[in-house]
Write an enzyme that holds these catalytic residues in place. Structure first.
Site, mmCIF file in Angstrom:
data_model
loop_
_atom_site.group_PDB
_atom_site.id
_atom_site.type_symbol
_atom_site.label_atom_id
_atom_site.label_comp_id
_atom_site.label_asym_id
_atom_site.label_seq_id
_atom_site.Cartn_x
_atom_site.Cartn_y
_atom_site.Cartn_z
ATOM 1 N N ASP A 164 0.787 -1.320 -0.092
ATOM 2 C CA ASP A 164 0.083 0.121 0.050
ATOM 3 C C ASP A 164 0.738 1.361 0.041
ATOM 4 O O ASP A 164 0.557 2.304 0.673
ATOM 5 C CB ASP A 164 -0.930 -0.125 1.243
ATOM 6 C CG ASP A 164 -2.038 1.035 1.055
ATOM 7 O OD1 ASP A 164 -2.371 1.349 -0.152
ATOM 8 O OD2 ASP A 164 -2.678 1.465 2.028
ATOM 9 N N LYS A 166 2.049 4.684 -1.033
ATOM 10 C CA LYS A 166 1.637 6.160 -1.491
ATOM 11 C C LYS A 166 1.663 7.194 -0.805
ATOM 12 O O LYS A 166 2.196 6.983 0.443
ATOM 13 C CB LYS A 166 -0.071 5.801 -1.862
ATOM 14 C CG LYS A 166 -0.813 5.433 -0.495
ATOM 15 C CD LYS A 166 -2.273 5.334 -0.949
ATOM 16 C CE LYS A 166 -2.908 5.187 0.525
ATOM 17 N NZ LYS A 166 -4.427 4.785 0.356
ATOM 18 N N ASN A 169 0.521 7.593 2.833
ATOM 19 C CA ASN A 169 1.096 6.583 3.756
ATOM 20 C C ASN A 169 2.479 6.488 4.247
ATOM 21 O O ASN A 169 2.980 5.753 4.851
ATOM 22 C CB ASN A 169 1.007 4.952 3.243
ATOM 23 C CG ASN A 169 -0.583 4.495 3.461
ATOM 24 O OD1 ASN A 169 -1.399 5.201 3.899
ATOM 25 N ND2 ASN A 169 -0.834 3.638 2.847
ATOM 26 N N ASP A 182 0.869 2.942 8.463
ATOM 27 C CA ASP A 182 -0.298 2.193 7.754
ATOM 28 C C ASP A 182 0.251 0.718 7.182
ATOM 29 O O ASP A 182 0.162 0.514 6.072
ATOM 30 C CB ASP A 182 -0.910 3.130 6.728
ATOM 31 C CG ASP A 182 -1.423 4.433 7.732
ATOM 32 O OD1 ASP A 182 -2.286 3.994 8.556
ATOM 33 O OD2 ASP A 182 -1.361 5.440 7.344
ATOM 34 N N THR A 226 -4.465 0.951 -3.658
ATOM 35 C CA THR A 226 -5.050 2.274 -3.894
ATOM 36 C C THR A 226 -5.185 2.463 -5.605
ATOM 37 O O THR A 226 -4.104 2.013 -6.077
ATOM 38 C CB THR A 226 -4.202 3.533 -3.515
ATOM 39 O OG1 THR A 226 -4.129 3.294 -2.092
ATOM 40 C CG2 THR A 226 -5.079 4.737 -3.739
#
Length: 413
Positions: A164, A166, A169, A182, A226
């Site tokens: 994840d 991005k 985060n 996260d 995402t």
């Protein structure tokens, strides 16, 4: 959500040092000696579908922390219990300068609590939005990409796929260094910390480690991520490996430099179609070096088996010529391109203002419990909820696996 426990007196960001070791062997845990009432709530920093993050002050020490508070009721309703347990597992294991530090974890009748570093610099995404053109110079993007690679290398070495990556985060320490956060979408390979061989010595005497061997050929079929960052193999539903992390790194580098993602479409289906079919195009109004384009293209190869990083992991990515100017062992001692605005900590100037519509009362969350159902039974009867009888039986209470611990860090490295 930041690095290093500290008091409200903030040291000079340019001089802030990382003093923790890379080794998880330096971590000791003991039963949690705090509860929610041990902390004074100062400000809401962020919120999601199952919880909130508050800036808090520990009453005893006066130190500032970020406290992530997750609602048990919402986790049961949205089937996110395993995600919270996975995040705790990773945070309890991790001890790295570019990964957010967990100091305490405990639970009350209604909530799970993570007491984390307070990243005074705020979200990396917000920092990008305030830059000219909402993007970075190529060399600056390379610096942050290198810190992300170091964090991913550590996770892979310990048998975890991040999944994840991005800007939202990534958090900024007050010194400007990044902190990965996260981990609820992260996935363990089942054999964390598998054997990894030092394959060779690279430029500047850096030992290159085959981190991919730590995860071997582990594949998972979850459709997570995402939208604009999802890798082709995830869209196809054919299972994915740690190679997804190198795809997302390529998307991140592109976004840092060009202020957009390379496959963004008008809607979700168009974006996915672009990911599967289109090649990477580079805007002519923002020239970058051929080596930068090469790194991005190789990270965004659609065939996961040919993608940069797919053979030997982080060491393969590090050896790309675009990163030849990076002194990997000195990253945490270098001055980052972005130094966050000065803050006394409490003002949270690097965070956006969020209205706390229904604030959690810490004084009502005084009990550290070990498997009791508590007032969760009041939520029973909702579709997908556990029954009061199930909650009352320790072996059926899903939150029994959540550890109430305090972590101690020994000096090292």
């Amino acid at each position: 959500m930041a690095i290093k426990k500290h008091s409200a007196v903030v040291e000079d960001p340019a001089r802030a040092a990382f003093r923790r070791t890379y080794s998880s062997n330096s971590i000791k845990t003991r039963a949690a000696e705090v509860s929610a009432s041990s902390f004074e709530k100062i400000k809401l920093l962020g919120k999601g579908d199952v919880g909130k993050v508050y800036l808090v002050r520990e009453k005893k020490s006066g130190s500032l922390f970020a406290m992530k508070v997750l609602s048990k009721k919402e986790m049961i309703k949205r089937n996110k219990i395993k995600r919270a347990l996975a995040e705790q597992e990773i945070l309890t294991m991790s001890n790295h300068p570019f990964i957010v530090t967990l100091f305490h974890s405990f639970q009350s009748n209604d909530y799970l609590f993570f007491v984390l570093d307070y990243c005074m610099g705020g979200e990396f995404f917000r920092a990008l939005q305030t830059r000219p053109g909402k993007c970075l110079q190529e060399d600056h993007a390379k610096f942050y990409a290198a810190e992300v690679i170091a964090a991913l290398e550590y996770l892979h070495l310990n048998g975890y796929i991040y999944r994840d990556l991005k800007p939202e985060n990534i958090l900024l320490h007050q010194s400007g260094h990044i902190m990965l956060s996260d981990f609820d979408l992260s996935k363990p390979s089942g054999e964390p910390g598998g054997a990894a061989a030092a394959v060779q010595t690279g430029a500047n005497g850096v030992i290159l480690v085959d981190t991919r061997s730590c995860i071997a050929d582990f594949r998972t079929n979850s459709f997570v991520g995402t939208e604009e960052y999802i890798a082709p193999e995830v869209i196809k539903g054919c299972g994915h490996t740690s190679a997804v992390d190198w795809w997302t790194l390529g998307i991140l580098v592109y976004e840092m430099i060009f202020a957009t993602t390379p496959f963004k479409g008008a809607n979700r289906n168009t974006t996915f179609s672009n990911v599967l079919k289109n090649e990477v195009l580079f805007p002519e109004d923002r020239p970058v070096t051929s080596l930068c384009k090469s790194a991005i293209r190789k990270l965004l190869i659609k065939d996961e088996h040919k993608r940069l990083g797919s053979q030997s992991g982080a060491s393969e990515v590090k050896q790309h010529k675009w990163f030849s100017s990076i002194s990997w062992g000195l990253l945490r001692h270098m001055t980052p391109p972005i130094i966050p605005a000065e803050s006394n900590g409490i003002d949270a100037v690097n965070f956006r203002t969020i209205r706390d519509s229904k604030s959690i009362d810490f004084l009502d969350e005084t009990d550290i419990i070990h498997g009791q159902a508590g007032s969760l039974s009041a939520a029973a009867g909702t579709p997908g909820m556990l029954t009061p009888k199930e909650l009352a039986e320790p072996e059926k209470n899903p939150f029994n696996e959540f550890s109430s611990v305090t972590r101690d860090f020994t000096d090292g490295y």
